[in-house]
Design a protein around this motif. Sequence first.
Motif, PDB file in Angstrom:
ATOM      1  N   GLN A  32     -17.724   6.891 -16.606  1.00 17.25           N
ATOM      2  CA  GLN A  32     -17.647   5.523 -16.080  1.00 17.25           C
ATOM      3  C   GLN A  32     -16.885   4.606 -17.032  1.00 17.25           C
ATOM      4  OE1 GLN A  32     -18.636   4.625 -12.968  1.00 17.25           O
ATOM      5  NE2 GLN A  32     -18.997   6.820 -12.816  1.00 17.25           N
ATOM      6  N   PHE A  33     -16.965   4.869 -18.323  1.00 12.91           N
ATOM      7  CA  PHE A  33     -16.236   4.075 -19.309  1.00 12.91           C
ATOM      8  C   PHE A  33     -14.838   4.632 -19.592  1.00 12.91           C
ATOM      9  CE2 PHE A  33     -20.598   2.808 -20.789  1.00 12.91           C
ATOM     10  CZ  PHE A  33     -20.476   1.471 -20.445  1.00 12.91           C
ATOM     11  N   GLY A  34     -14.452   5.711 -18.925  1.00 13.80           N
ATOM     12  CA  GLY A  34     -13.117   6.274 -19.104  1.00 13.80           C
ATOM     13  C   GLY A  34     -13.019   7.339 -20.171  1.00 13.80           C
ATOM     14  N   PHE A  35     -14.140   7.867 -20.619  1.00 17.14           N
ATOM     15  CA  PHE A  35     -14.158   8.913 -21.646  1.00 17.14           C
ATOM     16  C   PHE A  35     -14.706  10.213 -21.055  1.00 17.14           C
ATOM     17  CE2 PHE A  35     -14.963   4.880 -23.953  1.00 17.14           C
ATOM     18  CZ  PHE A  35     -13.791   4.831 -24.681  1.00 17.14           C
ATOM     19  N   ASP A  36     -13.937  10.828 -20.187  1.00 13.25           N
ATOM     20  CA  ASP A  36     -14.406  12.030 -19.493  1.00 13.25           C
ATOM     21  C   ASP A  36     -14.002  13.274 -20.268  1.00 13.25           C
ATOM     22  OD1 ASP A  36     -15.401  13.823 -17.717  1.00 13.25           O
ATOM     23  OD2 ASP A  36     -14.254  13.119 -15.999  1.00 13.25           O
ATOM     24  N   PHE A  37     -14.956  13.912 -20.903  1.00 10.44           N
ATOM     25  CA  PHE A  37     -14.681  15.109 -21.698  1.00 10.44           C
ATOM     26  C   PHE A  37     -14.361  16.303 -20.820  1.00 10.44           C
ATOM     27  CE2 PHE A  37     -16.234  19.032 -23.713  1.00 10.44           C
ATOM     28  CZ  PHE A  37     -15.404  19.056 -24.809  1.00 10.44           C
ATOM     29  N   VAL A  38     -15.027  16.444 -19.702  1.00  4.06           N
ATOM     30  CA  VAL A  38     -14.891  17.638 -18.869  1.00  4.06           C
ATOM     31  C   VAL A  38     -13.508  17.699 -18.209  1.00  4.06           C
ATOM     32  CG1 VAL A  38     -15.844  18.828 -16.869  1.00  4.06           C
ATOM     33  CG2 VAL A  38     -17.368  17.745 -18.502  1.00  4.06           C
ATOM     34  N   ARG A  39     -13.012  16.585 -17.735  1.00  2.00           N
ATOM     35  CA  ARG A  39     -11.726  16.569 -17.031  1.00  2.00           C
ATOM     36  C   ARG A  39     -10.545  16.272 -17.941  1.00  2.00           C
ATOM     37  NH1 ARG A  39     -14.771  13.627 -12.666  1.00  2.00           N
ATOM     38  NH2 ARG A  39     -15.401  15.296 -11.274  1.00  2.00           N
ATOM     39  N   SER A  40     -10.774  16.206 -19.228  1.00  2.25           N
ATOM     40  CA  SER A  40      -9.705  15.912 -20.168  1.00  2.25           C
ATOM     41  C   SER A  40      -8.803  17.136 -20.343  1.00  2.25           C
ATOM     42  CB  SER A  40     -10.301  15.507 -21.512  1.00  2.25           C
ATOM     43  OG  SER A  40      -9.279  15.256 -22.432  1.00  2.25           O
ATOM     44  N   ALA A  41      -7.507  16.887 -20.479  1.00  2.00           N
ATOM     45  CA  ALA A  41      -6.547  17.988 -20.630  1.00  2.00           C
ATOM     46  C   ALA A  41      -6.565  18.574 -22.040  1.00  2.00           C
ATOM     47  CB  ALA A  41      -5.146  17.493 -20.291  1.00  2.00           C
ATOM     48  N   GLY A  42      -6.880  17.783 -23.019  1.00  2.00           N
ATOM     49  CA  GLY A  42      -6.879  18.261 -24.397  1.00  2.00           C
ATOM     50  C   GLY A  42      -8.031  17.684 -25.178  1.00  2.00           C
ATOM     51  N   TYR A  43      -7.938  17.843 -26.481  1.00  2.00           N
ATOM     52  CA  TYR A  43      -8.989  17.342 -27.364  1.00  2.00           C
ATOM     53  C   TYR A  43      -8.499  16.091 -28.081  1.00  2.00           C
ATOM     54  CZ  TYR A  43     -11.303  21.753 -26.528  1.00  2.00           C
ATOM     55  OH  TYR A  43     -11.926  22.802 -25.930  1.00  2.00           O
ATOM     56  N   ASP A  44      -8.239  15.055 -27.308  1.00  2.54           N
ATOM     57  CA  ASP A  44      -7.807  13.800 -27.899  1.00  2.54           C
ATOM     58  C   ASP A  44      -9.023  12.938 -28.233  1.00  2.54           C
ATOM     59  OD1 ASP A  44      -8.524  13.303 -25.296  1.00  2.54           O
ATOM     60  OD2 ASP A  44      -6.757  12.111 -24.800  1.00  2.54           O
ATOM     61  N   ALA A  45      -8.767  11.733 -28.705  1.00  3.11           N
ATOM     62  CA  ALA A  45      -9.864  10.856 -29.133  1.00  3.11           C
ATOM     63  C   ALA A  45     -10.764  10.465 -27.962  1.00  3.11           C
ATOM     64  CB  ALA A  45      -9.293   9.607 -29.796  1.00  3.11           C
ATOM     65  N   ALA A  47     -11.465  12.236 -25.319  1.00  3.43           N
ATOM     66  CA  ALA A  47     -12.314  13.381 -24.992  1.00  3.43           C
ATOM     67  C   ALA A  47     -13.443  13.530 -26.003  1.00  3.43           C
ATOM     68  CB  ALA A  47     -11.474  14.660 -24.946  1.00  3.43           C
ATOM     69  N   MET A  48     -13.155  13.272 -27.273  1.00  5.04           N
ATOM     70  CA  MET A  48     -14.191  13.387 -28.296  1.00  5.04           C
ATOM     71  C   MET A  48     -15.262  12.310 -28.122  1.00  5.04           C
ATOM     72  SD  MET A  48     -13.640  16.048 -30.012  1.00  5.04           S
ATOM     73  CE  MET A  48     -13.010  16.809 -28.552  1.00  5.04           C
ATOM     74  N   VAL A  49     -14.861  11.108 -27.717  1.00  6.42           N
ATOM     75  CA  VAL A  49     -15.843  10.064 -27.439  1.00  6.42           C
ATOM     76  C   VAL A  49     -16.695  10.481 -26.243  1.00  6.42           C
ATOM     77  CG1 VAL A  49     -16.142   7.659 -26.723  1.00  6.42           C
ATOM     78  CG2 VAL A  49     -14.453   8.236 -28.467  1.00  6.42           C
ATOM     79  N   GLY A  50     -16.070  11.101 -25.243  1.00  2.33           N
ATOM     80  CA  GLY A  50     -16.819  11.617 -24.104  1.00  2.33           C
ATOM     81  C   GLY A  50     -17.826  12.679 -24.522  1.00  2.33           C
ATOM     82  N   LEU A  51     -17.439  13.520 -25.455  1.00  2.48           N
ATOM     83  CA  LEU A  51     -18.354  14.538 -25.967  1.00  2.48           C
ATOM     84  C   LEU A  51     -19.535  13.899 -26.712  1.00  2.48           C
ATOM     85  CD1 LEU A  51     -18.907  17.546 -26.302  1.00  2.48           C
ATOM     86  CD2 LEU A  51     -17.522  17.496 -28.374  1.00  2.48           C
ATOM     87  N   VAL A  52     -19.285  12.824 -27.415  1.00  2.00           N
ATOM     88  CA  VAL A  52     -20.365  12.105 -28.094  1.00  2.00           C
ATOM     89  C   VAL A  52     -21.336  11.526 -27.064  1.00  2.00           C
ATOM     90  CG1 VAL A  52     -20.879  10.069 -29.516  1.00  2.00           C
ATOM     91  CG2 VAL A  52     -19.060  11.635 -30.190  1.00  2.00           C
ATOM     92  N   PHE A  53     -20.818  11.002 -25.954  1.00  2.00           N
ATOM     93  CA  PHE A  53     -21.689  10.511 -24.888  1.00  2.00           C
ATOM     94  C   PHE A  53     -22.591  11.639 -24.375  1.00  2.00           C
ATOM     95  CE2 PHE A  53     -18.976   6.763 -24.390  1.00  2.00           C
ATOM     96  CZ  PHE A  53     -19.908   5.799 -24.046  1.00  2.00           C
ATOM     97  N   ILE A  54     -22.018  12.812 -24.177  1.00  2.00           N
ATOM     98  CA  ILE A  54     -22.794  13.951 -23.688  1.00  2.00           C
ATOM     99  C   ILE A  54     -23.861  14.360 -24.708  1.00  2.00           C
ATOM    100  CG2 ILE A  54     -22.671  16.397 -23.051  1.00  2.00           C
ATOM    101  CD1 ILE A  54     -19.883  15.781 -21.873  1.00  2.00           C
ATOM    102  N   ALA A  55     -23.483  14.422 -25.965  1.00  2.00           N
ATOM    103  CA  ALA A  55     -24.430  14.826 -27.012  1.00  2.00           C
ATOM    104  C   ALA A  55     -25.569  13.812 -27.155  1.00  2.00           C
ATOM    105  CB  ALA A  55     -23.696  14.993 -28.338  1.00  2.00           C
ATOM    106  N   LEU A  56     -25.225  12.536 -27.110  1.00  2.00           N
ATOM    107  CA  LEU A  56     -26.276  11.514 -27.187  1.00  2.00           C
ATOM    108  C   LEU A  56     -27.183  11.568 -25.963  1.00  2.00           C
ATOM    109  CD1 LEU A  56     -24.300   8.483 -28.634  1.00  2.00           C
ATOM    110  CD2 LEU A  56     -25.991   9.904 -29.802  1.00  2.00           C
ATOM    111  N   GLY A  57     -26.606  11.857 -24.807  1.00  2.00           N
ATOM    112  CA  GLY A  57     -27.418  12.003 -23.597  1.00  2.00           C
ATOM    113  C   GLY A  57     -28.369  13.179 -23.703  1.00  2.00           C
TER     114      GLY A  57
END
Length: 72
Positions: A32-45, A47-57
């Motif tokens: 929702q905030f634009g940090f989608d780790f799953v649909r990201s093409a690479g490992y950019d910043a 995507a990493m913020v999206g991964l942090v959202f997932i880990a915190l969740g």
Amino acid sequence: MEPSLRNAMREGLADAVGFVVGALAGWWLGAQFGFDFVRSAGYDAKAMVGLVFIALGCGAGRWLARRWILRR
């Protein structure tokens, strides 16, 4: 079933459900905030913020589920 085994199974199930539901909630919130780790093409910043959202969740979901189980 022995009470200690029943309690251990309840705690384990609560941990698993809390972990998965929390991960899904973190993924949704990140997307929702634009940090989608799953649909990201690479490992950019982003995507990493999206991964942090997932880990915190994951952590928050497990923590909430454990608190809920311990109250009962």
